[in-house]
Design an enzyme around this catalytic site. Sequence first.
Site, PDB file in Angstrom:
ATOM      1  N   HIS A 385       0.817  -1.209   0.000  1.00  0.00           N
ATOM      2  CA  HIS A 385       0.000   0.000   0.000  1.00  0.00           C
ATOM      3  C   HIS A 385       0.852   1.261   0.000  1.00  0.00           C
ATOM      4  CE1 HIS A 385      -3.399  -2.641   1.157  1.00  0.00           C
ATOM      5  NE2 HIS A 385      -4.136  -1.688   0.650  1.00  0.00           N
ATOM      6  N   GLY A 386       1.996   1.240   0.644  1.00  0.00           N
ATOM      7  CA  GLY A 386       2.836   2.425   0.703  1.00  0.00           C
ATOM      8  C   GLY A 386       3.321   2.686   2.116  1.00  0.00           C
TER       9      GLY A 386
END
Length: 564
Positions: A385-386
Amino acid sequence: MLPYIDIRGLYYLAFEYAGSLTGASVDELKLIVSFLLSYPLAGALKRIPDAKPYQKNLFLIAYTNFQVSLFYLVGLFDLWDGVRTLFISSAGAYLIAKYVDGPFMPWIGFVFLMGHMSVNHINRQFVSRPDKVDITGAQMVLIMKLTAFCWNVQDGRLPQKDLAEFQRERALTHLPSLLDYAGYVLFFPALFAGPAFDFVDYRRWIETSMFELPPGADPSTAPKTRKKRKIPQSHTPATVKAIIGLLWILLFLRLSGSYNTDVVLGDHYMKYGFLRRIWLLEMLGLVTRMKYYGVWYLTEGSCILSGMGYKGVDPKTGRVNWNRLQNVNPWGIESAQNTKAYLENWNMNTNNWLRYYMYLRVTPKGKKPGFRASLATFVTSAFWHGFYPGYYLSFILAAFLQTIAKNFRRHVRPFFLTPDGQRPTSYKIYYDILSYLATQTAFCFTTAPFVLLSLPSSLLVWARVYFYAIFGAAASMAFFASPAKPWLIRQLRQRNQNSSQQPPKEVKEHPLLGMPSDPAGDIDEAIAEIREEVEARRRRGQSISMPTGADLKAVVEDKLGKKI
């Protein structure tokens, strides 16, 4: 940028004008246009005759994919760097799969792909333009496809007897040609937002073997086709998906002006009462989800029109199932009464990817998934997702909510069912209402950082609603860690002892979106594994001791080559 969509050109002005009317950014409108353009192109893609020679058919498909995808990336979004990014990831994964032999090949591919994507995640975070479309979205979809591809190639090199059923279905015994591979990577209906799918699905689609009836099936049950094509008629379900997707997008555009991050971060938010603030938080989450509902419905519809969404014929109804690539179930989310129902209906293909290509892959053969599998899946999901702090706040709190929901389902819900666990009592409706309200209010709190992204903003909004979900979670965890839990168990046993049919046993669930289903149980399992390892070493006569400060200092000095 291509001249006909230059920033100074007519098309940009048209997007800018439409954005001023709708409140959407220019890039968001371009993204919607790219999804809508996929429909006529997907229709043309499906109409390439099945009777053409295999190589020519494959060339036409791959060529179309390349041209259209390049138009999306460069013509609409000026993503020259994005073309390079997708090329590096795709070429790297193919070379690793081809030239690296041995059991670590998929892991080497995984580290390379995730590392490459992490660089772009960090760059996006520093740029800090959430409304700007960049390549990370397309790269996240591609990572799912390419890591799965590496595993599928590795499974094809192993004996069939060593593979689980899901591995045998997806195994690639021969490395596909570059033309096949390019078509798979650049499949334009799913380029920007997914859904992701395995290479075997693409191959069955391109060869049209996906649409053959299973052996022994009645030929009269075959779906309707046109002009001797094997791909069934799909314009109706695709149109339905497109209409619903556009409705979600229109609702998002209509409501996002009233329910956005500025509302919950502004000073006026604190002038409302506590319940009103929770309502605004709930609406922020709902309106944000509408954007994803719309995008995923539009992309799924395009895949259906191309035929990729085909999933056989329902033997009971005789109707064609087009949900092979379904990625979201809005009703399942908005009506969820527990965390499992909430999470399993969101980003379904990511759930499948994490399960089949991480959770089950780190589990040794012959053993059940445990703490290591849950931890590896959680870390993978988070990194995928980051690196915004808000993601991690949401993930961690949601993991504990899963444990709490499981405890309620296992130890409280049975009191509202008949002793055999098959039928609801007259009081079950009250449990359903309370569980629905608890789930929805808990998740509007939990997912707020996923929208706000930054740590200060997330903590500010949580503080403005008095951290109610955290206190509720802590109280629930304390309750089930107290003597109340054994008491509930005794009461259930006493209640059910006269029943001839025992309630069904709970089974261990795989993590949803990478979040462990039982963090407390996983921690206990990790402690048990450490104890077993310590005991095993002691039985072998190995000494076990913790290094002292002087020992650690000596090791560091030895590595540095100087005194510290």
